[in-house]
Scaffold this active site. Structure first.
Site, PDB file in Angstrom:
ATOM      1  N   LEU A 520      29.712   8.822  31.926  1.00  0.00           N
ATOM      2  CA  LEU A 520      31.013   9.727  32.529  1.00  0.00           C
ATOM      3  C   LEU A 520      32.005   9.791  31.419  1.00  0.00           C
ATOM      4  O   LEU A 520      32.450  11.140  31.427  1.00  0.00           O
ATOM      5  CB  LEU A 520      31.585   9.106  33.696  1.00  0.00           C
ATOM      6  CG  LEU A 520      30.863   8.728  34.897  1.00  0.00           C
ATOM      7  CD1 LEU A 520      31.584   7.857  35.773  1.00  0.00           C
ATOM      8  CD2 LEU A 520      30.647  10.030  35.603  1.00  0.00           C
ATOM      9  N   GLY A 523      36.461   5.039  27.273  1.00  0.00           N
ATOM     10  CA  GLY A 523      37.759   4.892  27.365  1.00  0.00           C
ATOM     11  C   GLY A 523      38.086   3.826  26.617  1.00  0.00           C
ATOM     12  O   GLY A 523      37.444   3.489  25.603  1.00  0.00           O
ATOM     13  N   LYS A 542      32.246   0.397  33.879  1.00  0.00           N
ATOM     14  CA  LYS A 542      32.886   0.205  32.355  1.00  0.00           C
ATOM     15  C   LYS A 542      32.369  -0.872  31.554  1.00  0.00           C
ATOM     16  O   LYS A 542      32.422  -1.977  32.103  1.00  0.00           O
ATOM     17  CB  LYS A 542      34.648   0.098  32.706  1.00  0.00           C
ATOM     18  CG  LYS A 542      35.380   1.232  32.906  1.00  0.00           C
ATOM     19  CD  LYS A 542      36.755   0.760  32.630  1.00  0.00           C
ATOM     20  CE  LYS A 542      37.627   2.147  33.084  1.00  0.00           C
ATOM     21  NZ  LYS A 542      39.234   1.731  32.971  1.00  0.00           N
ATOM     22  N   ASP A 639      50.504   3.546  30.229  1.00  0.00           N
ATOM     23  CA  ASP A 639      49.795   4.722  29.889  1.00  0.00           C
ATOM     24  C   ASP A 639      49.140   5.752  31.056  1.00  0.00           C
ATOM     25  O   ASP A 639      48.178   6.277  31.160  1.00  0.00           O
ATOM     26  CB  ASP A 639      48.284   4.090  28.889  1.00  0.00           C
ATOM     27  CG  ASP A 639      47.729   5.218  28.119  1.00  0.00           C
ATOM     28  OD1 ASP A 639      48.407   6.184  27.770  1.00  0.00           O
ATOM     29  OD2 ASP A 639      46.352   4.984  27.767  1.00  0.00           O
TER      30      ASP A 639
HETATM   31  P1  AMP Z   1      39.020   5.013  31.262  1.00  0.00           P
HETATM   32  O1  AMP Z   1      38.406   3.858  30.324  1.00  0.00           O
HETATM   33  O2  AMP Z   1      39.425   4.478  32.465  1.00  0.00           O
HETATM   34  O3  AMP Z   1      39.946   5.904  30.339  1.00  0.00           O
HETATM   35  O4  AMP Z   1      37.583   5.971  31.607  1.00  0.00           O
HETATM   36  C1  AMP Z   1      37.049   6.849  30.676  1.00  0.00           C
HETATM   37  C2  AMP Z   1      36.631   8.283  31.444  1.00  0.00           C
HETATM   38  O5  AMP Z   1      35.538   7.870  32.410  1.00  0.00           O
HETATM   39  C3  AMP Z   1      37.584   8.741  32.270  1.00  0.00           C
HETATM   40  O6  AMP Z   1      38.398   9.565  31.717  1.00  0.00           O
HETATM   41  C4  AMP Z   1      36.729   9.191  33.598  1.00  0.00           C
HETATM   42  O7  AMP Z   1      36.297  10.519  33.257  1.00  0.00           O
HETATM   43  C5  AMP Z   1      35.747   8.444  33.860  1.00  0.00           C
HETATM   44  N1  AMP Z   1      35.698   7.366  34.656  1.00  0.00           N
HETATM   45  C6  AMP Z   1      36.522   6.206  34.639  1.00  0.00           C
HETATM   46  N2  AMP Z   1      36.533   5.508  35.932  1.00  0.00           N
HETATM   47  C7  AMP Z   1      35.929   6.521  36.722  1.00  0.00           C
HETATM   48  C8  AMP Z   1      35.574   6.152  38.130  1.00  0.00           C
HETATM   49  N3  AMP Z   1      36.196   5.292  38.984  1.00  0.00           N
HETATM   50  N4  AMP Z   1      34.960   7.344  38.566  1.00  0.00           N
HETATM   51  C9  AMP Z   1      34.456   8.425  37.994  1.00  0.00           C
HETATM   52  N5  AMP Z   1      34.888   8.535  36.825  1.00  0.00           N
HETATM   53  C10 AMP Z   1      35.515   7.520  36.094  1.00  0.00           C
END
Ligand code: AMP
Length: 830
Positions: A520, A523, A542, A639
């Protein structure tokens, strides 16, 4: 003095001024008032003319007392634009405005003019005249009109440093006119000094005095009898006073009881005070009758948040009962500015209220008012809102009525035993019951307890427990046990329950063995994959990247913090998976990706209409309020940005990514770090520059996000053909030019409510103020979003120019390596 028509004791100006239609605005007419001539009011009390103050040679047009030997000016027209010679002329121009002209090369130049508060009717039969009334008011009116309502303009609406009987200080809410006093710079210079006095237009308005940008005195809100802190404002033989508060106005005024008394209030730039003085003819002097600030306890915020000033004590500052000094060391060295923090944390909804008798109520910046509620209703309303910190009656006459509630810190309270009012401050029940035990021993009662808190608290707790059990059953994780891994020293409990631990094989199966097709995004601590559990539930996984030490820190942080939280506007953690080197967090899947995906894209933003945007703004605000205040922790996200707001299938916003978040102790308000992490464009100035973070640095990020949602533009990278400001600066520019609505994304034009959009921009600007103390907290933001009440005026925001200091090439600060939208992190330990 030149002998002209003006030698009569009083002169109606229309005898002197020609019909407006005959006067050109650049021609000096023989019927005008020239330097050297004066007008005298009908009763002979006041005189209008040109003068040079003190040792100055500059010329001003002003009004002074006619019969007082010490020349005392009560109003000045051209205070910012003095005349350097004797060529000044006052006249009415062809559009019916009063204008002050000077000679330049044979023609006249306007250096001051009256703004018309009402449109002059060009077809009117009677000429417009200017008349100096015996109250000291210079009015512009139809020759035949005598009622104040018919005045086209009046000097009383544009006070300088003096409030005469019959003048108003405060607001006309229909026209937006704010009558404020501003001191002279010095006795020789009537130009506006930095001392000012006016009514702050909060839900619960109150007068305050400012020295530049610093509030130095606050009178307190009107309580039906007087200002809450003005113990000496009592019925007296000289004048009667009143505070008028309605949908149309919020002002203070006073009238003389005995017309022969000469009294006035003025702002003194030498003593930094607001003084009422009376002319004593026998002594031929002005005698100061009352002066504020009166004493040390009147210094605004002297004892800090939750402190109380008691003038009879030494030292004067104490913490309110139930609170203790935040910084005992500085408190004991008589620096009370850090204020006080609670002895015991609140435990909403299991709280009650302690009654503090005879006080000046706190600063009303963040208040809510309902005049039809009584004290009991007020208590129930305050108890039901965990952000409500105190309440009182708005009117203390005849047993008390009305309800005012405070949100946020309680600032600038003083003890006024004889004339103060009762204030009810939120306290945890544990604190109250401890006091109750002490009372029975000591037989001295000062506190009342809100008993319904216990019952409603128990009800709410049982509801939470039963819904949590249901949630646990629903998640159907195929493993049990605490999410614990001794190697990585992670131990998590979710609302004191166990956080489901998923097996690695379960997650690998769910994500098609971490297939790139399932990815997806990427991060702070690694890749995020979409997956589906055997029962069909969609998840987002994650996965900590194997060699990321930084990621491990953020992983732990996220587990520890978010596992303890549950809110409709926070992304929900379903469990974790820690096996061997693998560490993963499993979330509910958000099918609509993140907010940036929509708002910054011309095509996709068409899928949103304004009501959806507003719903998203409110949801983010509530999620952040929960983090800051309403959850069992006090979390600074650090953030918040569009890409960290995810959207579920109903476009409900969910704040995500707690990798950089910090947990504050309940009594902690700010912290400093040398490791500045966050995202350019969203960081508050004090954080980006000094590493200071607090709930207010999150509020700044929220303000940026709000402006981004409204405009569809990114703060950082904002590009405008006519200036190099960023989005904050652009919003501020439009605000000052009186066209904030132009900020609005044109795509929402058809679906929006103008007033709500303007409200959002207003709130956005308040959130991005330069100084944290000028930003509202999230409870007030939520209140402002919900409510159509007046809001404070924003001042110049922080970081409104295109680049922030971190980005300047010569910045002495470490410049982390990042592109625009990525979160900045460094490899230092947290
Ligand atoms: P993050 O590590 O939270 O910045 O996540 C990186 C990317 O993963 C985000 O910008 C979303 O596009 C995707 N993402 C994170 N968590 C979710 C979730 N619970 N459902 C769908 N997409 C997610």
């Amino acid at each position: 003095m030149v002998v002209l028509y003006f030698l009569l004791l009083w002169i109606e100006l229309h005898d002197v001024f020609p019909r407006a239609s005959n006067v050109a605005d650049t021609i000096i007419s023989s019927q005008s008032l020239s330097d050297g001539q004066t007008l005298v009011s009908q009763g002979g009390s006041f005189e209008l003319g040109f003068f040079s103050p003190g040792n100055s040679r500059k010329r001003y047009l002003g009004i002074w007392y006619k019969n007082i030997p010490i020349r005392t000016f009560v109003w000045v027209a051209n205070r910012e634009n003095p005349i350097n010679d004797f060529s000044g002329v006052l006249m009415i121009n062809s559009t019916g405005s009063l204008v002050l002209l000077i000679h330049t090369n044979g023609s006249g130049t306007v250096i001051w003019s009256s703004s018309l508060s009402k449109e002059a009717d060009h077809h009117q039969i009677n000429p417009i005249v200017a008349q100096l009334l015996d109250s000291g008011n210079l009015v512009l009116k139809d020759e035949k009109g005598s009622e104040p309502e018919s005045y086209l303009w009046q000097s009383f609406d544009y006070p300088t440093d003096t409030l005469l009987p019959g003048m108003k200080v405060g607001w006309d809410l229909r026209s937006g006119l704010n009558r404020r006093l501003t001191s002279w710079k010095s006795a020789d210079d009537p130009s506006p000094g930095d001392l000012s006095y006016g009514i702050e237009l909060h839900n619960f308005p109150e007068p305050s005095m400012w020295k530049g940008h610093t509030k130095i005195y606050r009178a307190g809100p009107w309580n039906g009898i007087r200002y809450s802190g003005a113990f000496d404002l009592r019925p007296n033989p000289l004048y009667q006073f009143d505070f008028n508060l309605s949908q149309e106005a919020a002002f203070y005024t006073y009238q003389l009881k005995n017309k022969s008394v000469i009294t006035r209030t003025t702002l003194s730039p030498t003593t930094n005070s607001y003084d009422r003085s009376t002319w004593v003819e026998v002594d031929r002097t002005w005698e100061v009758y009352v002066s504020v600030p009166r004493d040390h306890c009147d210094s605004y915020g002297l004892c800090g948040a939750h402190g109380i000033c008691v003038i009879s004590e030494s030292p004067v500052c104490e913490c309110l009962k139930g609170f203790m000094p935040k910084s005992p060391e500085s408190w004991n060295s008589m620096d009370w500015s850090n204020g006080c923090v609670r002895d015991k944390p609140l435990n909403c909804p299991e709280d009650g209220f302690a009654k503090f008798e005879g006080v000046k109520v706190p600063d009303t910046t963040y208040t809510w008012v309902n005049t039809s509620k009584n004290l009991k209703g007020c208590q129930a309303k305050c108890l039901a809102n965990c952000s409500c910190m105190a309440y009182t009656n708005t009117d203390i006459r005849s047993g008390g009525s009305g309800c005012a509630m405070w949100f946020g810190d309680l600032i600038d309270i003083r003890q006024l035993p004889a004339s103060g009012q009762d204030l009810y401050i939120r306290m945890p029940n544990s604190e109250l019951s401890m006091w109750a035990n002490n009372w029975s021993k000591m037989k001295s009662a000062v506190v009342t307890v809100a008993a319904i808190a216990t019952v409603s608290g128990m009800l709410i707790i049982s509801l939470i427990l039963s819904s949590f059990t249901t949630f646990k059953k629903k998640t159907k994780a195929n493993n049990v046990g605490v999410c614990r891994n001794k190697d990585h020293n992670i131990e998590v409990q979710k609302e004191d329950q166990e956080l489901p631990l998923f097996k690695l094989t379960t997650i690998a199966n769910a994500t098609n063995n971490f297939s790139p097709n399932n990815k997806l995004g990427e991060g702070g601590f690694g890749a995020v994959y979409k997956g589906a559990l055997l029962d069909g539930q969609e998840i987002a996984v994650k996965r900590l990247s194997m060699n990321s030490r930084q990621g491990l820190t953020e992983f732990k942080n996220e587990v520890i913090l978010i596992a303890k939280l549950q809110h409709r506007n926070l992304v929900r953690l379903l469990g974790c998976c820690i096996q061997g080197e693998e560490m993963m967090l499993i979330y509910e899947y958000m099918p609509n990706k993140s907010l940036d995906y929509f708002i910054f894209d011309q095509t996709r933003s068409k899928l949103l209409d304004w009501s959806r945007c507003f719903h998203i703004i409110c949801g983010i605000a509530r999620g952040l309020l929960y983090l800051h205040q309403d959850s069992r922790l006090r979390i600074i996200h650090r953030d918040l940005k569009a890409s960290n707001v995810l959207l579920d299938d109903e476009m409900t916003p969910k704040i995500s990514d707690f990798g950089l978040a910090k947990n504050f102790e309940s009594d902690q308000n700010e912290a400093r770090t040398r490791r500045i992490v966050g995202t350019y464009g969203y960081m508050a100035p004090e954080y980006a520059i000094d590493g200071l973070y607090s709930i207010k640095s999150d509020v700044f990020s929220f303000g940026v996000l709000l402006l981004e949602i409204v405009s569809g533009e990114k703060n950082r990278g904002f590009d405008h053909p006519s200036h190099s400001l960023n989005l904050i600066g652009h919003a501020w520019k439009l605000w000052n030019e009186g066209k904030p609505f132009e900020l609005m994304n044109a795509l929402y034009m058809d679906s929006c409510s103008v007033s709500v959009v303007l409200r959002c921009i207003h709130i956005g600007l308040l959130c991005v103020q330069q100084h944290p103390e000028d930003r509202p907290n999230m409870s007030y933001v939520v209140l402002m979003l919900d409510n159509e009440s007046p809001m404070p005026q924003p001042k110049q925001p922080g970081f409104f120019i295109g680049r922030n200091p971190l980005e300047e090439p010569n910045s002495s600060m470490r410049k982390p390596c990042s592109n625009n939208e990525l979160t900045l992190t460094s490899l230092e330990a947290r």
